[in-house]
Design a protein around this motif. Structure first.
Motif, mmCIF file in Angstrom:
data_model
loop_
_atom_site.group_PDB
_atom_site.id
_atom_site.type_symbol
_atom_site.label_atom_id
_atom_site.label_comp_id
_atom_site.label_asym_id
_atom_site.label_seq_id
_atom_site.Cartn_x
_atom_site.Cartn_y
_atom_site.Cartn_z
ATOM 1 N N VAL A 86 -5.058 -29.150 -5.000
ATOM 2 C CA VAL A 86 -4.750 -28.537 -3.703
ATOM 3 C C VAL A 86 -3.246 -28.455 -3.471
ATOM 4 O O VAL A 86 -2.737 -27.462 -2.943
ATOM 5 C CB VAL A 86 -5.425 -29.329 -2.560
ATOM 6 C CG1 VAL A 86 -5.026 -28.778 -1.191
ATOM 7 C CG2 VAL A 86 -6.945 -29.300 -2.727
ATOM 8 N N LEU A 87 -2.516 -29.482 -3.872
ATOM 9 C CA LEU A 87 -1.065 -29.538 -3.705
ATOM 10 C C LEU A 87 -0.425 -29.595 -5.084
ATOM 11 O O LEU A 87 -0.618 -30.561 -5.827
ATOM 12 C CB LEU A 87 -0.685 -30.776 -2.885
ATOM 13 C CG LEU A 87 0.804 -31.057 -2.686
ATOM 14 C CD1 LEU A 87 1.448 -29.963 -1.840
ATOM 15 C CD2 LEU A 87 0.996 -32.423 -2.034
ATOM 16 N N LEU A 88 0.317 -28.547 -5.451
ATOM 17 C CA LEU A 88 0.854 -28.429 -6.812
ATOM 18 C C LEU A 88 2.337 -28.082 -6.786
ATOM 19 O O LEU A 88 2.763 -27.203 -6.016
ATOM 20 C CB LEU A 88 0.099 -27.356 -7.595
ATOM 21 C CG LEU A 88 -1.424 -27.534 -7.733
ATOM 22 C CD1 LEU A 88 -2.016 -26.330 -8.478
ATOM 23 C CD2 LEU A 88 -1.763 -28.833 -8.457
ATOM 24 N N PHE A 89 3.104 -28.741 -7.624
ATOM 25 C CA PHE A 89 4.497 -28.356 -7.847
ATOM 26 C C PHE A 89 4.520 -27.158 -8.785
ATOM 27 O O PHE A 89 3.833 -27.140 -9.808
ATOM 28 C CB PHE A 89 5.275 -29.523 -8.461
ATOM 29 C CG PHE A 89 6.593 -29.125 -9.066
ATOM 30 C CD1 PHE A 89 7.600 -28.584 -8.281
ATOM 31 C CD2 PHE A 89 6.823 -29.280 -10.426
ATOM 32 C CE1 PHE A 89 8.818 -28.203 -8.840
ATOM 33 C CE2 PHE A 89 8.037 -28.921 -10.998
ATOM 34 C CZ PHE A 89 9.033 -28.374 -10.195
ATOM 35 N N ASP A 90 5.309 -26.142 -8.427
ATOM 36 C CA ASP A 90 5.351 -24.913 -9.216
ATOM 37 C C ASP A 90 6.719 -24.772 -9.889
ATOM 38 O O ASP A 90 7.692 -24.339 -9.261
ATOM 39 C CB ASP A 90 5.089 -23.701 -8.318
ATOM 40 C CG ASP A 90 4.774 -22.441 -9.108
ATOM 41 O OD1 ASP A 90 5.391 -22.253 -10.169
ATOM 42 O OD2 ASP A 90 3.918 -21.665 -8.659
#
Length: 519
Positions: free
Chosen positions: A418-422
């Protein structure tokens, strides 16, 4: 008080070392992950490189400065109350007269970039001590992690040269060392370095062209200090200096009629004793702190994992680090879906797209590890079914059955998507990082923050933390079910933990220091 014989001491030391096993790495573990890199990969920590070859500094050596720093940090320990010890309180104490010397602040500055949210300065100071010893040709000392940094100065309990023998015995006893161990530890520590005249003009009273009176005539870590003391050729100013009051080494070494110093005349014995006592020194921590088991080079280590949306799928990058053995194994990565059915029963799979051989640290080479092979993977994961966990299969191509690497039977779990570093949308600048994170929340109303750990400065050599807030980034419109948020991250950030709450569920993601896109 009676003290054990040297033989009994060595048997106890050997037994104590055997009682500890090697730390088991269960991914993810940011503490062991970071410490493993800093111990066994060069350039991941200054503590693994700066002191090599007994590199000189300030008419002394970096190694001598690092070892002195470690002892002075530990010397706040009180074995009775269980307080103090290796806790980086020295960062608040280096201006004290007893801690005088430019090497104190220089050593702390050496280590500034190494701590992060999970690894404190105390762990790095301890690492510096073992690298100081091996960097000057001394023995390998086992390393354990998990020290906790102090937030203020400890008591001013570092022994000083003008103190009498009873005071020294009492100081070392408070630290957890008896009289025999005091003699040994001082001999070990004073194998390196010396006394700088600018720091101690009342001790080095004679003209010293080099600006320092060394403890021994040799540069490296060895028992020359013992032989020169016993045969009367020493120029150790704490033994033969003109200021009788500050002949602390003489009082300490001769306190048992030289019995202990004579026992250290064997190089093997000296190295064994010093490895044990310096190891005990750096493992002296407050009673509330529990250290890890000894951290040895990991046979297999998952490293550099990234999951982020890209072009209608989830890009999943991962690297399996394997100790190089001279063979060329075939490594396959497998994964299973988070929801639905997409992969075959045996799991989706992909082979390596790149194998890179990288150097190990000097410490690793002393443990028989000359290099590592990095097997890198770049998988395209179905956006709808996503990924729940992954593992590897290693085929040595020698007729033996493939070996499964699965996080000690627990698999490598991806706990959320759900929460991802790009990394591909983020940008790296001289000032730092413009960090972009994707949130699986089409409403675009999520509050996204990060706890950023910042390196210290030459004035205040301790880490600090700050909370930053991300904002919606119009330059990156929603895509693949993710909304994108951006915030500038300071170039002093050593790690960041991202936080967001989506539909009442809290998510967090640790992002260690990154210095290039996609690493």
């Amino acid at each position: 008080m009676r003290y054990p014989s040297l033989g009994a001491f060595l048997r106890l030391a050997s037994t104590a070392q055997l009682a500890f096993g090697a730390a088991v790495f269960n991914w993810p573990d940011p503490l062991l992950d970071t410490l493993d890199d800093q111990l066994y990969r060069p350039f991941f920590s200054p503590a693994s490189t700066f002191a090599l070859n007994c590199n000189p500094r300030d008419n002394s050596t970096i190694a001598a400065q690092w070892l002195r720093l470690a002892y002075h940090d530990m010397a706040t320990h009180n074995a009775t109350t269980g307080t103090g010890g290796m806790d980086a309180s020295i960062a608040f104490e280096f201006t004290r007269p007893q801690d005088v010397g430019v090497g104190m602040i220089e050593s702390l500055v050496d280590f500034l970039v190494a701590p992060n949210e999970y690894v404190g300065m105390a762990d790095v100071i301890a690492m510096g001590a073992i690298n100081a010893v091996i960097g000057c040709g001394g023995p390998v000392i086992p390393y354990r992690g998990g020290r906790v940094d102090a937030t203020e100065a400890g008591p001013a309990t570092v022994p000083e040269p003008q103190q009498d023998l009873a005071s020294h015995i009492a100081s070392f006893q408070a630290q957890g060392f008896n009289q025999t161990e005091m003699i040994m530890l001082v001999a070990c520590g004073h194998s390196l370095g010396g006394v700088r005249q600018v720091d101690f003009p009342l001790i080095v009273t004679d003209d010293v062209p080099a600006g320092i009176q060394t403890f021994a005539s040799t540069l490296g870590f060895d028992n020359t200090i013992v032989h020169e003391y016993l045969n009367g050729t020493t120029e150790n100013v704490l033994v033969v200096g003109s200021n009788v009051t500050t002949r602390s080494d003489l009082r300490i070494f001769s306190s048992d009629n030289n019995v202990t110093m004579q026992s250290l005349a064997s190089s093997d014995t000296f190295n064994t004793v010093c490895a044990d006592l310096i190891g005990r020194m750096i493992d002296t921590v407050p009673s509330t702190v529990t250290l890890t088991d000894v951290i040895e080079p990991l046979d297999y280590k998952v490293w550099n994992t990234l999951l982020f949306p890209q072009g209608g799928s989830l890009a999943f990058l991962a690297t399996l680090r394997i100790i190089h053995t001279g063979t060329n194994p075939t490594v396959t990565m497998f994964w299973k879906e988070r929801t639905g059915s997409f992969c075959p029963p045996q799991g989706c799979s992909i082979g390596t797209f790149q194998v890179t051989n990288v150097d190990s640290s000097f410490l690793a080479s002393l443990k028989g590890v000359d290099s590592f092979d990095l097997h890198s993977f770049n998988a395209s994961v179905d956006l709808t079914t996503s990924i729940s966990y992954f593992w590897f299969e290693v085929n040595h191509n020698d007729g033996s059955a493939p070996f499964v690497v699965d996080n000690n039977g627990k698999n490598y779990t991806i706990d959320q998507d759900v929460l991802l570093f790009d990394p591909r949308r983020s940008s790296f600048t001289i000032a730092g990082l413009e960090m972009v994170v994707g949130v699986k929340d089409p409403s675009g109303t999520t509050n996204v923050t990060a706890l950023s750990t910042l390196t210290g400065s030459t004035e205040v050599p301790v880490t600090s933390s700050t909370t930053i807030t991300f904002t919606l980034d119009p330059s990156w419109p929603p895509a693949d079910g993710y909304t994108f948020y951006t915030s500038p991250i300071s170039g002093k950030a050593s790690s960041n933990t991202i936080h967001a709450t989506v539909n009442g569920t809290a998510y967090s993601l640790w992002v260690p220091f990154l210095d290039a896109p996609g690493v």
